[in-house]
Design an enzyme around this catalytic site. Sequence first.
Site, PDB file in Angstrom:
ATOM      1  N   SER A  40      72.072 -20.845-126.188  1.00 53.59           N
ATOM      2  CA  SER A  40      73.340 -20.447-126.825  1.00 53.59           C
ATOM      3  C   SER A  40      74.480 -21.385-126.439  1.00 53.59           C
ATOM      4  O   SER A  40      75.278 -21.781-127.302  1.00 53.59           O
ATOM      5  CB  SER A  40      73.699 -19.001-126.472  1.00 53.59           C
ATOM      6  OG  SER A  40      73.640 -18.790-125.079  1.00 53.59           O
ATOM      7  N   HIS A  77      65.355 -15.876-125.365  1.00 55.23           N
ATOM      8  CA  HIS A  77      66.711 -16.033-124.805  1.00 55.23           C
ATOM      9  C   HIS A  77      67.347 -14.638-124.720  1.00 55.23           C
ATOM     10  O   HIS A  77      66.802 -13.760-124.079  1.00 55.23           O
ATOM     11  CB  HIS A  77      67.477 -17.032-125.684  1.00 55.23           C
ATOM     12  CG  HIS A  77      68.793 -17.516-125.136  1.00 55.23           C
ATOM     13  ND1 HIS A  77      69.104 -17.505-123.805  1.00 55.23           N
ATOM     14  CD2 HIS A  77      69.897 -18.041-125.764  1.00 55.23           C
ATOM     15  CE1 HIS A  77      70.330 -17.989-123.615  1.00 55.23           C
ATOM     16  NE2 HIS A  77      70.834 -18.311-124.787  1.00 55.23           N
ATOM     17  N   HIS A 133      61.970 -18.313-115.963  1.00 59.95           N
ATOM     18  CA  HIS A 133      63.204 -18.997-116.361  1.00 59.95           C
ATOM     19  C   HIS A 133      62.927 -20.490-116.469  1.00 59.95           C
ATOM     20  O   HIS A 133      62.097 -21.028-115.729  1.00 59.95           O
ATOM     21  CB  HIS A 133      64.335 -18.752-115.350  1.00 59.95           C
ATOM     22  CG  HIS A 133      65.676 -19.052-115.912  1.00 59.95           C
ATOM     23  ND1 HIS A 133      66.238 -20.306-115.846  1.00 59.95           N
ATOM     24  CD2 HIS A 133      66.557 -18.271-116.585  1.00 59.95           C
ATOM     25  CE1 HIS A 133      67.414 -20.279-116.448  1.00 59.95           C
ATOM     26  NE2 HIS A 133      67.632 -19.068-116.906  1.00 59.95           N
ATOM     27  N   ASP A 186      67.858 -10.411-117.712  1.00 56.77           N
ATOM     28  CA  ASP A 186      67.498  -9.429-118.739  1.00 56.77           C
ATOM     29  C   ASP A 186      66.560  -8.345-118.220  1.00 56.77           C
ATOM     30  O   ASP A 186      66.391  -7.312-118.866  1.00 56.77           O
ATOM     31  CB  ASP A 186      66.855 -10.145-119.937  1.00 56.77           C
ATOM     32  CG  ASP A 186      67.825 -11.117-120.572  1.00 56.77           C
ATOM     33  OD1 ASP A 186      68.983 -10.720-120.800  1.00 56.77           O
ATOM     34  OD2 ASP A 186      67.443 -12.273-120.833  1.00 56.77           O
TER      35      ASP A 186
HETATM   36  C1  COA Z   1      62.364 -17.899-120.012  1.00 53.71           C
HETATM   37  C2  COA Z   1      61.154 -18.668-120.489  1.00 53.71           C
HETATM   38  C3  COA Z   1      61.264 -18.816-122.005  1.00 53.71           C
HETATM   39  C4  COA Z   1      61.147 -20.047-119.855  1.00 53.71           C
HETATM   40  O1  COA Z   1      60.166 -20.812-120.485  1.00 53.71           O
HETATM   41  P1  COA Z   1      59.552 -22.124-119.810  1.00 53.71           P
HETATM   42  O2  COA Z   1      60.631 -22.956-119.212  1.00 53.71           O
HETATM   43  O3  COA Z   1      58.703 -22.755-120.843  1.00 53.71           O
HETATM   44  O4  COA Z   1      58.694 -21.486-118.645  1.00 53.71           O
HETATM   45  P2  COA Z   1      57.445 -22.120-117.873  1.00 53.71           P
HETATM   46  O5  COA Z   1      57.565 -23.589-117.774  1.00 53.71           O
HETATM   47  O6  COA Z   1      57.327 -21.328-116.632  1.00 53.71           O
HETATM   48  O7  COA Z   1      56.253 -21.780-118.875  1.00 53.71           O
HETATM   49  C5  COA Z   1      54.945 -22.199-118.570  1.00 53.71           C
HETATM   50  C6  COA Z   1      53.963 -21.195-119.174  1.00 53.71           C
HETATM   51  O8  COA Z   1      54.161 -19.933-118.519  1.00 53.71           O
HETATM   52  C7  COA Z   1      54.395 -18.933-119.481  1.00 53.71           C
HETATM   53  N1  COA Z   1      55.350 -17.972-118.978  1.00 53.71           N
HETATM   54  C8  COA Z   1      56.601 -18.207-118.526  1.00 53.71           C
HETATM   55  N2  COA Z   1      57.214 -17.034-118.263  1.00 53.71           N
HETATM   56  C9  COA Z   1      56.335 -16.068-118.560  1.00 53.71           C
HETATM   57  C10 COA Z   1      56.401 -14.661-118.543  1.00 53.71           C
HETATM   58  N3  COA Z   1      57.502 -14.017-118.194  1.00 53.71           N
HETATM   59  N4  COA Z   1      55.316 -13.958-118.930  1.00 53.71           N
HETATM   60  C11 COA Z   1      54.194 -14.594-119.307  1.00 53.71           C
HETATM   61  N5  COA Z   1      54.080 -15.928-119.383  1.00 53.71           N
HETATM   62  C12 COA Z   1      55.152 -16.641-119.013  1.00 53.71           C
HETATM   63  C13 COA Z   1      54.996 -19.679-120.646  1.00 53.71           C
HETATM   64  O9  COA Z   1      54.900 -18.903-121.846  1.00 53.71           O
HETATM   65  C14 COA Z   1      54.195 -20.950-120.664  1.00 53.71           C
HETATM   66  O10 COA Z   1      52.963 -20.662-121.271  1.00 53.71           O
HETATM   67  P3  COA Z   1      52.234 -21.766-122.204  1.00 53.71           P
HETATM   68  O11 COA Z   1      51.919 -22.900-121.283  1.00 53.71           O
HETATM   69  O12 COA Z   1      51.039 -21.037-122.712  1.00 53.71           O
HETATM   70  O13 COA Z   1      53.207 -22.140-123.262  1.00 53.71           O
HETATM   71  C15 COA Z   1      59.842 -17.918-120.107  1.00 53.71           C
HETATM   72  O14 COA Z   1      59.808 -17.735-118.708  1.00 53.71           O
HETATM   73  C16 COA Z   1      59.697 -16.586-120.820  1.00 53.71           C
HETATM   74  O15 COA Z   1      59.194 -16.563-121.947  1.00 53.71           O
HETATM   75  N6  COA Z   1      60.131 -15.464-120.170  1.00 53.71           N
HETATM   76  C17 COA Z   1      60.113 -14.175-120.822  1.00 53.71           C
HETATM   77  C18 COA Z   1      61.284 -14.043-121.788  1.00 53.71           C
HETATM   78  C19 COA Z   1      62.587 -13.898-121.042  1.00 53.71           C
HETATM   79  O16 COA Z   1      62.741 -13.133-120.102  1.00 53.71           O
HETATM   80  N7  COA Z   1      63.604 -14.641-121.496  1.00 53.71           N
HETATM   81  C20 COA Z   1      64.952 -14.567-120.920  1.00 53.71           C
HETATM   82  C21 COA Z   1      65.246 -15.796-120.133  1.00 53.71           C
HETATM   83  S1  COA Z   1      66.796 -15.675-119.303  1.00 53.71           S
END
Ligand code: COA
Length: 463
Positions: A269, A299, A345, A400
Amino acid sequence: MAAPARSILRASRSARVAFAPGRFSSSQPTLKERLAQLIPAEIENVKAIRAEHGKKAFGPVVVDQLYGGMRGLPALIWEGSVLDAEEGIRFRGKTIPECQELLPRAPGGAEPLPEALFWLLLTGEIPTQEQVTGLSKDWAARSAIPEFVEEILDRCPPTLHPMSQFSLAVTALNHNSAFAKAYQDGVSKKEYWGPTFEDSMDLIAKLPNIAGRIYRNVFGDGKLPAIDPDKDYSHNLATLLGFGDNAGFVELLRLYITIHSDHEGGNVSAHTGKLVGSALSDPFLAFAASLNGLAGPLHGLANQEVLLWLRKMQSKIGENASDEAVKEYVWSTLKGGQVVPGYGHAVLRKTDPRYTAQREFALKHLPDDPLFKLVGQIYNIVPDILLEAGKAKNPWPNVDAHSGALLTHYGLTQMQFYTVLFGVSRAFGVAAQLIWDRALGAPLERPKSYSSSAIQKIFQGRT
Ligand SMILES: CC(C)(COP(=O)(O)OP(=O)(O)OC[C@H]1O[C@@H](n2cnc3c(N)ncnc32)[C@H](O)[C@@H]1OP(=O)(O)O)[C@@H](O)C(=O)NCCC(=O)NCCS
């Protein structure tokens, strides 16, 4: 359904009246006056940094970053807040507990006023109580939304997600943009920040009326009380949502808006607002784009997703489920190819201090709340499972994971609305960035994209 012609005429007549900024006499400088004092020195500071370091390399870029969502790519400047992977967010160098201690509060309140946080984001300074009161009054004076924007919201079907309604209304505010008008009138580049400031103040000021209207239209009877010019921003927002008499909810909103306001410049955002603003789209258009990014489940929509996930869990394994049953449910989420919402994150590698601030609020105000207890139970279970699953780089909770439980406690149970409150808060950070970008003459953003075949060609013959 098309609007009747008379209503369109009435709407456009009312909308043509320019937004009127509030003016309040005080011996101390207003936010705009203080900014005007600070901007020349900051322009010189940026010039000096660029002269000294402008041509120096800033670390390597690896191909994975091009394919990997630009993780960690140093690409943006934003002074308002900086996110450390281990420590979490600092607003102008101040942690959340420091902001709670230092920023002015409402009479009898314990949480910082978001007005003060906005001042801090913009100036790096702690405002006086009088300056904060001046901002509350200014925003109250600017808070009315044009009739045609009310009509847009009233015409939205209740099935349209509140975030889509929010984005529509904010986009429509562009009708009265001071920046768009000044640009058409040929304003000099040096003066861009002034009308951007006015638009940003209008934007923040009008969000409670937009959010309140969406909430009342979708979940209530559509009737909205008036803003009280003697109350602070959060109190007025709470009133518009129907919770103005609930002192605990008002305090929660003050904390909520403060901690959700900004999270450095690279999140979806914040970055979207900056990117769109760099095309000299006015703050309403730029922030509407931010909202569309915030509406994504990875997000800001994650706060809605957390509550949906918790409710599904409760309906499947009951309300006082054992740790074993919760573990099984978490594993079933992961095995189903879904993320555990509220965990992980892109930057943080520890528990989000925004989560901790909310947990402390809950311990103080609602220690026995069943949903709060479930959030705590999950905290003791999920990180180990994410570590064992071995994918997520950060197994810890983010902001969140907690917010919905607090809102639910006070009776705001409609989770589809939660991201709107995140959006109201995020306006503070995006607006502050837009003002500084215009003050410093930030250029159009235009990074370079490559095709995969170009990447292969570049590295052909190299090991
Ligand atoms: C926030 C988020 C999008 C960050 O993504 P990112 O920087 O790509 O995170 P990572 O590098 O740790 O991801 C590596 C892998 O772990 C997975 N992973 C990360 N967080 C996860 C979670 N909470 N649950 C399950 N899997 C998760 C990712 O989906 C990714 O899988 P892939 O290799 O199959 O694509 C991710 O942690 C997420 O989807 N969290 C849940 C949604 C959420 O709470 N969002 C609010 C953020 S403030």
